[in-house]
Design a protein around this motif. Sequence first.
Motif, PDB file in Angstrom:
ATOM      1  N   ASN A  19       0.849  -1.189   0.000  1.00 38.29           N
ATOM      2  CA  ASN A  19       0.000   0.000   0.000  1.00 38.29           C
ATOM      3  C   ASN A  19       0.883   1.237   0.000  1.00 38.29           C
ATOM      4  N   THR A  20       0.331   2.354  -0.437  1.00 39.59           N
ATOM      5  CA  THR A  20       1.078   3.596  -0.339  1.00 39.59           C
ATOM      6  C   THR A  20       1.182   4.009   1.127  1.00 39.59           C
ATOM      7  N   TYR A  21       2.150   4.839   1.408  1.00 32.85           N
ATOM      8  CA  TYR A  21       2.384   5.331   2.769  1.00 32.85           C
ATOM      9  C   TYR A  21       1.108   5.943   3.352  1.00 32.85           C
ATOM     10  N   GLU A  22       0.412   6.742   2.553  1.00 33.36           N
ATOM     11  CA  GLU A  22      -0.775   7.449   3.036  1.00 33.36           C
ATOM     12  C   GLU A  22      -1.924   6.504   3.371  1.00 33.36           C
ATOM     13  N   LEU A 242      -6.915   7.940 -11.645  1.00 39.40           N
ATOM     14  CA  LEU A 242      -5.464   7.771 -11.634  1.00 39.40           C
ATOM     15  C   LEU A 242      -5.019   6.821 -12.732  1.00 39.40           C
ATOM     16  N   LYS A 243      -5.776   5.759 -12.944  1.00 41.16           N
ATOM     17  CA  LYS A 243      -5.429   4.773 -13.965  1.00 41.16           C
ATOM     18  C   LYS A 243      -5.371   5.428 -15.344  1.00 41.16           C
ATOM     19  N   ILE A 298      -1.231   0.984  -6.301  1.00 41.72           N
ATOM     20  CA  ILE A 298      -2.656   1.234  -6.504  1.00 41.72           C
ATOM     21  C   ILE A 298      -3.195   0.481  -7.717  1.00 41.72           C
ATOM     22  N   GLU A 299      -2.468   0.545  -8.823  1.00 38.98           N
ATOM     23  CA  GLU A 299      -2.840  -0.158 -10.055  1.00 38.98           C
ATOM     24  C   GLU A 299      -1.605  -0.907 -10.549  1.00 38.98           C
ATOM     25  N   TYR A 300      -1.292  -2.015  -9.878  1.00 40.16           N
ATOM     26  CA  TYR A 300      -0.047  -2.741 -10.135  1.00 40.16           C
ATOM     27  C   TYR A 300       0.061  -3.184 -11.594  1.00 40.16           C
ATOM     28  N   ASP A 301      -1.039  -3.689 -12.164  1.00 46.21           N
ATOM     29  CA  ASP A 301      -1.001  -4.174 -13.546  1.00 46.21           C
ATOM     30  C   ASP A 301      -0.669  -3.058 -14.529  1.00 46.21           C
ATOM     31  N   VAL A 302      -1.184  -1.854 -14.277  1.00 43.16           N
ATOM     32  CA  VAL A 302      -0.885  -0.715 -15.150  1.00 43.16           C
ATOM     33  C   VAL A 302       0.588  -0.335 -15.016  1.00 43.16           C
TER      34      VAL A 302
END
Length: 374
Positions: A19-22, A242-243, A298-302
């Motif tokens: 996950n991101t830090y936030e 975001l994607k 967040i969007e690992y595949d992208v």
Amino acid sequence: MSKGRDKLIESSIQLFSNNTYENVSVSKICKLGKVSNGLFYKHFKNKEEIFKHLLEETSNRIQNYFNNITGKTVQDRLESFIEINFKLTKDQLPLIRVYREGQYKFTEFEQRLREVYLEALNVIFNKNLDEFEYLFIMSGIRYINVNFVLRGIENKPKFLAEMLMNGIFSEGNLDINNLKEKDLYLRVLFNSENIRHQLLKEGEILFGSKGVYETKINDIVNSVGAGVGSFYYYYKTKEEFLKEIAINTKNTLLFFLKDNSQNDLSPIDQHIFLLYLMHEYFKKSTYKYQILRELEFIEYDVSIDYFRALEEYYIHTLSKTHYTFEEKRIISAFLIGLSHYMGIEFFFTKNLNDKDNFLKKMNYFLSHGIKDSL
């Protein structure tokens, strides 16, 4: 170290690596570790302190691995160093992934890890390496480690060590001093009357400067003078938004490289020019680095699609060389890593500021290797 503290460390590694830090909280760390919030605050002041502890722990663990470097010759020790780096990435991948986000947020830890790498390299080469030698050696190794391990691809330490020692290409004749005179073309989405285009443009800047989770949908719509309804007309969630930004960023960069590259150049001249193009692209918009960084969580595949598309393009630029496909894949990853860490050194840690001198040094190393510096 207490068992409770151990549990906090392990649960924080697991959460921050995915996950991101936030998007990680103290309560989530405690819940996963099955310990109380009170125990957390007994050992750490806040989330930032435990995150920084993990960044420091990364350097410490890597330093311990380097105690196992062996070899009588420089090249033997370099090959051993490469093997150890790849092994430690496999062994410590979750912690390495945590560090990959932290190197942008808390650049003092990138400086600390740099010292660890330099200490090992100084032993390997029996000399103190300068900034350019360090970047040439480590950028490709670090990029290959993570990229190949995540994708289940095996490295070739012997081949990579030979590359670093002897170079990759024959000499070229590109005049680096003339690059600034070239006209460069950038394809961008543009329609000043289209709200979606305005949202994408401003959202990209906000995501890159503030972070995805720190940016609210109200921030995005307010930046273009629109209402929240305008956002939800086009997008169901912020992640979907975001994607699309990430896909546009990938396409814009690839178009920029392809539109401005010169296929009549020799392989080395073409790749020095690509380094120049990468520098120009990210100098204009350094926030794109942060977007691509957060995208991995967040969007690992992208994110993987972005790096694969970049790799395919780089492999294509090596079509005139004699290398096998496996060797071209290593070379392309090495060159992408060189451009990636160039960006970090110029725009984040600011260890470098002379672009022309950097390009001249990389031009020399790519054709001669590091052996002449010994």
